[in-house]
Enzyme design. Structure first.
Site, PDB file in Angstrom:
ATOM      1  CB  CYS A  14      20.882   0.901  19.947  1.00 26.91           C
ATOM      2  SG  CYS A  14      20.173   1.526  21.478  1.00 26.91           S
TER       3      CYS A  14
ATOM      4  CG  ASP B  78      -3.908  11.620  -7.097  1.00 25.19           C
ATOM      5  OD1 ASP B  78      -3.570  11.302  -5.958  1.00 25.19           O
ATOM      6  OD2 ASP B  78      -4.834  11.098  -7.751  1.00 25.19           O
TER       7      ASP B  78
ATOM      8  CB  SER C 292       1.521  12.582  -2.397  1.00 23.25           C
ATOM      9  OG  SER C 292       2.388  12.430  -1.270  1.00 23.25           O
TER      10      SER C 292
ATOM     11  N   PRO D 206       0.831  -1.213   0.000  1.00 26.61           N
ATOM     12  CG  PRO D 206      -0.026  -1.029   2.179  1.00 26.61           C
ATOM     13  CD  PRO D 206       0.712  -1.958   1.278  1.00 26.61           C
ATOM     14  CG  ASP D 207      -0.619   5.022  -1.785  1.00 24.51           C
ATOM     15  OD1 ASP D 207      -0.974   5.611  -2.820  1.00 24.51           O
ATOM     16  OD2 ASP D 207      -1.383   4.833  -0.815  1.00 24.51           O
ATOM     17  CG  PHE D 208       3.061   6.205   3.058  1.00 24.69           C
ATOM     18  CD1 PHE D 208       3.970   5.963   2.027  1.00 24.69           C
ATOM     19  CD2 PHE D 208       3.333   5.673   4.313  1.00 24.69           C
ATOM     20  CE1 PHE D 208       5.118   5.231   2.246  1.00 24.69           C
ATOM     21  CE2 PHE D 208       4.494   4.932   4.537  1.00 24.69           C
ATOM     22  CZ  PHE D 208       5.377   4.713   3.506  1.00 24.69           C
ATOM     23  NE  ARG D 209       1.273  11.890   3.177  1.00 20.41           N
ATOM     24  CZ  ARG D 209       2.494  11.347   3.274  1.00 20.41           C
ATOM     25  NH1 ARG D 209       2.945  10.525   2.326  1.00 20.41           N
ATOM     26  NH2 ARG D 209       3.283  11.582   4.323  1.00 20.41           N
TER      27      ARG D 209
ATOM     28  CB  CYS E 193       3.752   4.028 -11.924  1.00 17.20           C
ATOM     29  SG  CYS E 193       3.677   5.452 -10.830  1.00 17.20           S
TER      30      CYS E 193
ATOM     31  CG  HIS F   7      12.188   8.808   2.979  1.00 16.75           C
ATOM     32  ND1 HIS F   7      10.870   9.044   2.662  1.00 16.75           N
ATOM     33  CD2 HIS F   7      12.813  10.013   2.911  1.00 16.75           C
ATOM     34  CE1 HIS F   7      10.703  10.344   2.412  1.00 16.75           C
ATOM     35  NE2 HIS F   7      11.865  10.953   2.552  1.00 16.75           N
TER      36      HIS F   7
ATOM     37  CG  ASP G 158       9.568  -1.006  -2.005  1.00 16.23           C
ATOM     38  OD1 ASP G 158       8.513  -0.423  -2.284  1.00 16.23           O
ATOM     39  OD2 ASP G 158      10.621  -0.871  -2.681  1.00 16.23           O
TER      40      ASP G 158
ATOM     41  CD  GLN H 154       9.155  10.440  -1.472  1.00 16.05           C
ATOM     42  OE1 GLN H 154       8.717  11.163  -0.567  1.00 16.05           O
ATOM     43  NE2 GLN H 154       8.530  10.287  -2.629  1.00 16.05           N
ATOM     44  CG  ASN H 155       9.016   3.651  -2.679  1.00 11.79           C
ATOM     45  OD1 ASN H 155       8.367   4.545  -2.114  1.00 11.79           O
ATOM     46  ND2 ASN H 155       8.813   3.312  -3.932  1.00 11.79           N
TER      47      ASN H 155
ATOM     48  CG  ASN I 129       1.418  10.509  -8.906  1.00 13.50           C
ATOM     49  OD1 ASN I 129       1.995   9.556  -8.395  1.00 13.50           O
ATOM     50  ND2 ASN I 129       0.568  11.286  -8.243  1.00 13.50           N
TER      51      ASN I 129
ATOM     52  CB  CYS J  69      22.288   0.706  26.174  1.00 11.48           C
ATOM     53  SG  CYS J  69      21.182   1.142  24.813  1.00 11.48           S
TER      54      CYS J  69
HETATM   55  N1  APR Z   1       0.170   4.449 -10.297  1.00 12.12           N
HETATM   56  C1  APR Z   1       0.341   5.813 -10.271  1.00 12.12           C
HETATM   57  N2  APR Z   1       0.232   6.559  -9.144  1.00 12.12           N
HETATM   58  C2  APR Z   1      -0.055   5.888  -7.999  1.00 12.12           C
HETATM   59  C3  APR Z   1      -0.245   4.496  -7.944  1.00 12.12           C
HETATM   60  C4  APR Z   1      -0.105   3.779  -9.166  1.00 12.12           C
HETATM   61  N3  APR Z   1      -0.246   2.441  -9.210  1.00 12.12           N
HETATM   62  N4  APR Z   1      -0.518   4.144  -6.657  1.00 12.12           N
HETATM   63  C5  APR Z   1      -0.493   5.293  -5.939  1.00 12.12           C
HETATM   64  N5  APR Z   1      -0.226   6.335  -6.743  1.00 12.12           N
HETATM   65  C6  APR Z   1      -0.022   7.731  -6.387  1.00 12.12           C
HETATM   66  C7  APR Z   1      -1.016   8.274  -5.397  1.00 12.12           C
HETATM   67  O1  APR Z   1      -2.132   8.812  -6.081  1.00 12.12           O
HETATM   68  C8  APR Z   1      -0.184   9.355  -4.703  1.00 12.12           C
HETATM   69  O2  APR Z   1      -0.209  10.569  -5.442  1.00 12.12           O
HETATM   70  O3  APR Z   1       1.244   7.787  -5.748  1.00 12.12           O
HETATM   71  C9  APR Z   1       1.234   8.802  -4.748  1.00 12.12           C
HETATM   72  C10 APR Z   1       1.655   8.158  -3.440  1.00 12.12           C
HETATM   73  O4  APR Z   1       1.738   9.183  -2.475  1.00 12.12           O
HETATM   74  P1  APR Z   1       2.000   8.795  -0.946  1.00 12.12           P
HETATM   75  O5  APR Z   1       1.072   7.711  -0.543  1.00 12.12           O
HETATM   76  O6  APR Z   1       2.009  10.078  -0.168  1.00 12.12           O
HETATM   77  O7  APR Z   1       3.447   8.152  -0.929  1.00 12.12           O
HETATM   78  P2  APR Z   1       4.823   8.919  -0.998  1.00 12.12           P
HETATM   79  O8  APR Z   1       4.728  10.157  -1.848  1.00 12.12           O
HETATM   80  O9  APR Z   1       5.862   7.928  -1.359  1.00 12.12           O
HETATM   81  O10 APR Z   1       5.039   9.345   0.550  1.00 12.12           O
HETATM   82  C11 APR Z   1       6.224  10.027   0.838  1.00 12.12           C
HETATM   83  O11 APR Z   1       5.674   9.900   3.197  1.00 12.12           O
HETATM   84  O12 APR Z   1       5.147   8.935   5.208  1.00 12.12           O
HETATM   85  C12 APR Z   1       6.162   9.300   4.388  1.00 12.12           C
HETATM   86  O13 APR Z   1       8.246   8.277   4.511  1.00 12.12           O
HETATM   87  C13 APR Z   1       6.978   8.100   3.964  1.00 12.12           C
HETATM   88  O14 APR Z   1       8.321   7.908   1.979  1.00 12.12           O
HETATM   89  C14 APR Z   1       7.019   8.216   2.450  1.00 12.12           C
HETATM   90  C15 APR Z   1       6.675   9.669   2.212  1.00 12.12           C
END
Ligand code: APR
Length: 257
Positions: free
Chosen positions: A114, A205, A180, A13-16, A233, A106, A89, A86-87, A203, A141
Site C-alpha cells: 500500500c 544508438d 538510453s 516497447p521501450d520507453f523513448r 542487442c 527499478h 519484465d 532497469q527492466n 545499443n 486503510c
Molecule cells: N536493440 C538495441 N537497442 C535497442 C533496441 C534493440 N532491439 N530497442 C531499443 N533500443 C535502444 C533504444 O535506441 C534506446 O537507446 O535501447 C534504448 C532504450 O532506452 P529507453 O527507452 O530510454 O529505455 P531505458 O534506458 O531502459 O529507460 C530507463 O526510464 O522511464 C524509466 O524506469 C523507466 O527503467 C526505465 C528507465
C-alpha cells in the site's frame, strides 16, 4: 547493465524510441507528461492509467530474447559478476539468470504494498485485481496497492545500494545493453568501473558519451578503453558470442524456434 532495449524484440516497447516507445503511446491516458504514469502523485489522482499499463506489461505474457539468454550464458561460463537491470519484465529470471546474480534496480512485480500504510499484499491477488481492471485497494486503510516497481522519486531497492560499491570495485568488464542511460542513479553505473576497466556498449544508438556534463562517459575515439556495437542487442550478443567461440553453447541455450 541493461535497459528496455533488450526486451523490445520480445514485443515489449521501450520507453523513448521515437514512435514505438511507450512514452510516445500514452495519449489515451491524457498524461501531463509521459513519465507521470510512474509518479505517485499521478497514481493517486488517476490510478487507472498505471494499472491499465501494468496489465499490458505484466510478466508472463512475453518470452526472453537471445540477449536475455546471453546473460544466462555469461552466468554459465562463470564470468557474470552481477546483472543490473532497469527492466520490470523479469525476463532475465525467465531466461535462468540466478536471483543472487540479479539486481532489479527499478523493482519488479514480485511484491506489492500500500502506498499509504506500506501494508504488504499478495501479488496473485493484486494481479487478479489488475486483470479485472480494478484498482487494488489496501485491506487495512483503503489506500492504493502498488507493485514494487520503483516510481520516479522513490528509493531504489536496498539490494542496489548494498551491492553496487563492491560490484563496481571488482568489475573488470562492463557491458551496457539496450539503454538510453537517461535515468539516474542507474545511468551513473556506467561511469563507476575503474578507469582501466574496458566498457562495451551494445545499443541501437550511441549513448552515454563523454561530455562536459559526463566527463567519465564513454570515449569511443581517443581511447581503446571503450567499444560500441551499434545495432540490435540480439545481433550484438551473437557477434560477441561468436567472437568468444561460444556460438554452439549460445545456440544450445536458445529455445527451439
Ligand atoms: N536493440 C538495441 N537497442 C535497442 C533496441 C534493440 N532491439 N530497442 C531499443 N533500443 C535502444 C533504444 O535506441 C534506446 O537507446 O535501447 C534504448 C532504450 O532506452 P529507453 O527507452 O530510454 O529505455 P531505458 O534506458 O531502459 O529507460 C530507463 O526510464 O522511464 C524509466 O524506469 C523507466 O527503467 C526505465 C528507465
Amino acid at each position: 547493465m541493461a535497459g528496455a532495449g533488450i526486451s523490445t524484440s520480445a514485443g515489449i516497447p521501450d520507453f523513448r524510441s521515437p514512435g514505438t516507445g511507450l512514452y510516445d503511446n500514452l495519449q489515451k491516458y491524457d498524461l501531463p507528461y509521459p513519465e507521470a504514469i510512474f509518479t505517485l502523485d499521478y497514481l493517486r489522482s488517476k490510478p487507472e492509467a498505471f494499472f491499465t499499463l501494468a496489465k499490458e506489461l505484466y510478466p508472463g505474457n512475453f518470452d526472453p530474447t537471445p540477449c536475455h539468454y546471453f546473460i544466462k550464458l555469461l552466468q554459465d561460463k562463470g564470468v557474470l559478476l552481477r546483472h543490473y537491470t532497469q527492466n520490470i519484465d523479469t525476463l532475465e529470471r525467465a531466461a535462468g539468470v540466478r536471483d543472487d546474480l540479479l539486481v532489479e534496480a527499478h523493482g519488479s512485480f514480485a511484491q506489492a504494498a500500500c502506498i499509504d500504510c506500506s501494508h504488504r499484499h499478495d501479488t496473485e491477488w493484486v494481479k487478479s485485481q489488475i486483470d479485472k481492471d480494478a484498482v487494488p485497494r489496501c485491506e487495512s486503510c483503503g489506500g492504493i496497492v502498488k507493485p514494487s516497481i520503483v516510481f520516479f522519486g522513490e528509493d531504489l531497492p536496498r539490494r542496489f545500494g548494498q551491492l553496487v560499491s563492491e560490484d563496481f570495485e571488482k568489475c573488470d568488464l562492463l557491458i551496457v545493453l539496450g539503454t538510453s542511460l537517461t535515468v539516474h542513479p542507474f545511468a551513473g553505473l556506467a561511469t563507476m568501473p575503474k578507469p582501466e576497466v574496458p566498457r562495451l556498449l551494445i545499443n541501437r544508438d550511441s549513448v552515454g558519451e563523454r561530455d562536459i556534463l559526463n566527463p567519465d562517459g564513454f570515449d569511443f575515439i581517443r581511447t581503446n578503453r571503450d567499444a560500441r556495437y551499434l545495432g540490435s542487442c540480439d545481433d550484438g550478443v551473437w557477434h560477441l558470442a561468436r567472437g568468444l567461440g561460444w556460438a554452439s553453447d549460445f545456440e544450445a541455450l536458445l529455445p527451439e524456434k
